[in-house]
Design a protein around this motif. Sequence first.
Motif, PDB file in Angstrom:
ATOM      1  N   SER A 166       0.853  -1.189   0.000  1.00 16.37           N
ATOM      2  CA  SER A 166       0.000   0.000   0.000  1.00 16.37           C
ATOM      3  C   SER A 166       0.889   1.238   0.000  1.00 16.37           C
ATOM      4  CB  SER A 166      -0.925   0.022   1.226  1.00 16.37           C
ATOM      5  OG  SER A 166      -0.178   0.148   2.421  1.00 16.37           O
ATOM      6  N   TRP A 167       0.324   2.348  -0.479  1.00 22.23           N
ATOM      7  CA  TRP A 167       1.068   3.609  -0.450  1.00 22.23           C
ATOM      8  C   TRP A 167       0.075   4.758  -0.490  1.00 22.23           C
ATOM      9  CZ3 TRP A 167       0.970   7.233  -4.409  1.00 22.23           C
ATOM     10  CH2 TRP A 167       0.384   6.822  -5.609  1.00 22.23           C
ATOM     11  N   GLY A 168       0.524   5.884   0.013  1.00 24.44           N
ATOM     12  CA  GLY A 168      -0.293   7.092   0.014  1.00 24.44           C
ATOM     13  C   GLY A 168       0.080   8.015   1.150  1.00 24.44           C
ATOM     14  N   GLU A 169      -0.103   9.324   0.922  1.00 25.58           N
ATOM     15  CA  GLU A 169       0.172  10.353   1.916  1.00 25.58           C
ATOM     16  C   GLU A 169       1.593  10.251   2.466  1.00 25.58           C
ATOM     17  OE1 GLU A 169      -2.914  10.145   4.850  1.00 25.58           O
ATOM     18  OE2 GLU A 169      -4.446  10.875   3.458  1.00 25.58           O
ATOM     19  N   GLY A 170       2.546  10.026   1.543  1.00 29.10           N
ATOM     20  CA  GLY A 170       3.948   9.997   1.935  1.00 29.10           C
ATOM     21  C   GLY A 170       4.383   8.752   2.664  1.00 29.10           C
ATOM     22  N   ARG A 171       3.573   7.731   2.660  1.00 30.78           N
ATOM     23  CA  ARG A 171       3.914   6.496   3.369  1.00 30.78           C
ATOM     24  C   ARG A 171       3.775   5.314   2.420  1.00 30.78           C
ATOM     25  NH1 ARG A 171       1.224   5.714   9.115  1.00 30.78           N
ATOM     26  NH2 ARG A 171       2.669   7.452   9.440  1.00 30.78           N
ATOM     27  N   VAL A 172       4.783   4.450   2.413  1.00 28.03           N
ATOM     28  CA  VAL A 172       4.780   3.263   1.560  1.00 28.03           C
ATOM     29  C   VAL A 172       5.015   2.048   2.435  1.00 28.03           C
ATOM     30  CG1 VAL A 172       5.868   2.069  -0.365  1.00 28.03           C
ATOM     31  CG2 VAL A 172       5.643   4.567  -0.417  1.00 28.03           C
ATOM     32  N   THR A 173       4.109   1.105   2.356  1.00 26.65           N
ATOM     33  CA  THR A 173       4.219  -0.130   3.134  1.00 26.65           C
ATOM     34  C   THR A 173       4.515  -1.288   2.194  1.00 26.65           C
ATOM     35  OG1 THR A 173       2.687   0.679   4.819  1.00 26.65           O
ATOM     36  CG2 THR A 173       3.028  -1.695   4.706  1.00 26.65           C
ATOM     37  N   THR A 174       5.484  -2.103   2.574  1.00 22.56           N
ATOM     38  CA  THR A 174       5.851  -3.278   1.796  1.00 22.56           C
ATOM     39  C   THR A 174       5.638  -4.522   2.641  1.00 22.56           C
ATOM     40  OG1 THR A 174       8.166  -3.443   2.517  1.00 22.56           O
ATOM     41  CG2 THR A 174       7.672  -1.845   0.777  1.00 22.56           C
ATOM     42  N   THR A 175       6.027  -5.649   2.102  1.00 19.62           N
ATOM     43  CA  THR A 175       5.942  -6.899   2.851  1.00 19.62           C
ATOM     44  C   THR A 175       6.953  -6.959   3.982  1.00 19.62           C
ATOM     45  OG1 THR A 175       7.400  -7.883   1.197  1.00 19.62           O
ATOM     46  CG2 THR A 175       5.021  -8.228   0.925  1.00 19.62           C
ATOM     47  N   ARG A 176       7.884  -5.997   4.032  1.00 23.30           N
ATOM     48  CA  ARG A 176       8.913  -6.007   5.066  1.00 23.30           C
ATOM     49  C   ARG A 176       8.802  -4.860   6.066  1.00 23.30           C
ATOM     50  NH1 ARG A 176      14.386  -6.727   1.411  1.00 23.30           N
ATOM     51  NH2 ARG A 176      13.663  -8.466   0.105  1.00 23.30           N
ATOM     52  N   ALA A 177       8.382  -3.691   5.608  1.00 23.31           N
ATOM     53  CA  ALA A 177       8.470  -2.510   6.478  1.00 23.31           C
ATOM     54  C   ALA A 177       7.573  -1.406   5.936  1.00 23.31           C
ATOM     55  CB  ALA A 177       9.918  -2.009   6.567  1.00 23.31           C
ATOM     56  N   THR A 178       7.495  -0.311   6.709  1.00 26.29           N
ATOM     57  CA  THR A 178       6.816   0.911   6.281  1.00 26.29           C
ATOM     58  C   THR A 178       7.840   2.035   6.216  1.00 26.29           C
ATOM     59  OG1 THR A 178       4.679   0.257   7.198  1.00 26.29           O
ATOM     60  CG2 THR A 178       5.044   2.608   6.847  1.00 26.29           C
ATOM     61  N   TYR A 179       7.801   2.804   5.125  1.00 25.33           N
ATOM     62  CA  TYR A 179       8.751   3.887   4.895  1.00 25.33           C
ATOM     63  C   TYR A 179       7.977   5.184   4.674  1.00 25.33           C
ATOM     64  CZ  TYR A 179      11.482  -0.280   3.657  1.00 25.33           C
ATOM     65  OH  TYR A 179      12.081  -1.515   3.649  1.00 25.33           O
ATOM     66  N   GLU A 180       8.643   6.293   4.962  1.00 25.26           N
ATOM     67  CA  GLU A 180       8.033   7.593   4.730  1.00 25.26           C
ATOM     68  C   GLU A 180       8.941   8.420   3.827  1.00 25.26           C
ATOM     69  OE1 GLU A 180       7.161   9.419   8.454  1.00 25.26           O
ATOM     70  OE2 GLU A 180       5.521   8.029   8.906  1.00 25.26           O
ATOM     71  N   ALA A 181       8.323   9.329   3.071  1.00 26.57           N
ATOM     72  CA  ALA A 181       9.086  10.179   2.166  1.00 26.57           C
ATOM     73  C   ALA A 181       8.303  11.445   1.880  1.00 26.57           C
ATOM     74  CB  ALA A 181       9.379   9.451   0.855  1.00 26.57           C
ATOM     75  N   GLU A 182       9.020  12.480   1.487  1.00 22.13           N
ATOM     76  CA  GLU A 182       8.367  13.708   1.073  1.00 22.13           C
ATOM     77  C   GLU A 182       7.655  13.547  -0.264  1.00 22.13           C
ATOM     78  OE1 GLU A 182      11.246  16.824   1.011  1.00 22.13           O
ATOM     79  OE2 GLU A 182      11.823  16.566   3.118  1.00 22.13           O
ATOM     80  N   HIS A 183       8.160  12.625  -1.097  1.00 24.19           N
ATOM     81  CA  HIS A 183       7.601  12.466  -2.433  1.00 24.19           C
ATOM     82  C   HIS A 183       7.681  10.995  -2.840  1.00 24.19           C
ATOM     83  CE1 HIS A 183       6.365  14.846  -6.043  1.00 24.19           C
ATOM     84  NE2 HIS A 183       6.589  13.685  -6.630  1.00 24.19           N
TER      85      HIS A 183
END
Length: 365
Positions: free
Chosen positions: A173-190
Amino acid sequence: MTYDVIVIGLGGMGSAAAYRLAQRGKRVLGLEKFTPVHAHGSSHGGSRITRQAYFEDPAYVPLLLRAHEMWDQIERDSGEHVFHRVGGVIVGDPASGAITGSRASVEQFGLKHELLDASQIRERFPGMRPAADEIALYEPGAGFVVPETAVRAHLALAQQAGADLHFEEPVTSWGEGRVTTTRATYEAEHVVVCPGPWAPELVGDLGIPFEIERQVQFYFTPDDDFRDHPIYIWDRADGTNFYGFPEHDGAVKVAFHSGGQICTPETIDRTVHAHEVEAMAAATRPPMPGLAGTFQRAATCMYTNTADRHFVIAREHDVTVACGFSGHGFKFVPVVGEILADLVIDGATRHPIGLFDPARLRGSA
C-alpha cells in the motif's frame, strides 16, 4: 525510515528515475517486487528499437534527441554498451501512416534520412523483398538498446550515487507519503510510481483506463545473413505489421506490434504456442524470406496501453507517475528519468510533456 523520495518499480523508468534523483542529491529508496533486471514486465527481451523518425507524433522528437545524448552519457559513466547504432528502415506504402508520419517528423526537425524506392531497398538490404510500390525511410542514427543492460547500468549508477535499492520487496500500500511493503513501512516527502503493467493496481486512483496487452518476441536462426542489417518496421498493406532487429547474440528477433491478448500480470499466458510461431514466420516469408529460418525461442512481455497510445507522465501534489508507455516507451528511458527528477525537485520540466497529461484520458473508460 524516512527518505526524500521513494521510487516504486525499478524497471526501465524507475531505475532511471532513481539514478537521476540520487545524482541530484536526494535520499532515494527504490522498491522492486522482483529481482534486479527481471523478465516479468516490459524491460527485457535483449533489444528495443530506438529511432527519431517518429510517426507516432513529431512532439516526441525533442525527447528523442535528448534521449540519444543521454544513452551516450550512460555508456560513458557505466562502462556498459547499451546503444547499438545500426541504422533503421521504416517500410510501407508511400501513403501509409508509418511513412507519412515519419517523413513529417524528420522534415520538421531536419533529421538526417534517405528515401529509398523498392529497387534501392533490395540493393541496400538484400534480405528485404518489398513490393514494387513500397518505399523506405532510412534513418542512419537509429538502432537498438539492450534493455537488460540499460536497467543494470541505471541501477548501478543509482547505487553509486547513494540510492538505497530494495529488491524482492513488494509494495502492499502507499499514500500520503507512506509506503508499506511486505517487510516494512517507509516515509518520504515524495513518491514516484513507475508501475509498468501493474498500473491498474498501483495507480488506479488516477481514474485512467489502462489495457494490458500480451506480446511475444520471437527469435530465429536466419537462413540469410542479417548481421549487418538495420532495425526495421514494416507497415504492411494486409495489416500484419512487424518489426525486428539485426542478428544479435546468435539470433534475429522479430515481433508483431499489435493484436496481442488482453491480460493482467497475473493472468498472462507465458507459454508461446506453435501456432503463434507459425503466424510470425508466415508474416515474414513474403517480405523477408530468409529471416525466420529455424525457430530458437520466444518470450512474452506486456504493453501497458492508454486509449490514445501516448504516455502518462505527471506530478500531482507529492506523487509523480510515469506509466502507460503503450509499447514504444523504452527508447525514452533516460530522458523520462530526467523528467521525473525535474518534476520531483522543481515541480516542472523544460521538456515538452503536454502530450502526456493524464487529464486527457480521465473519463474515457
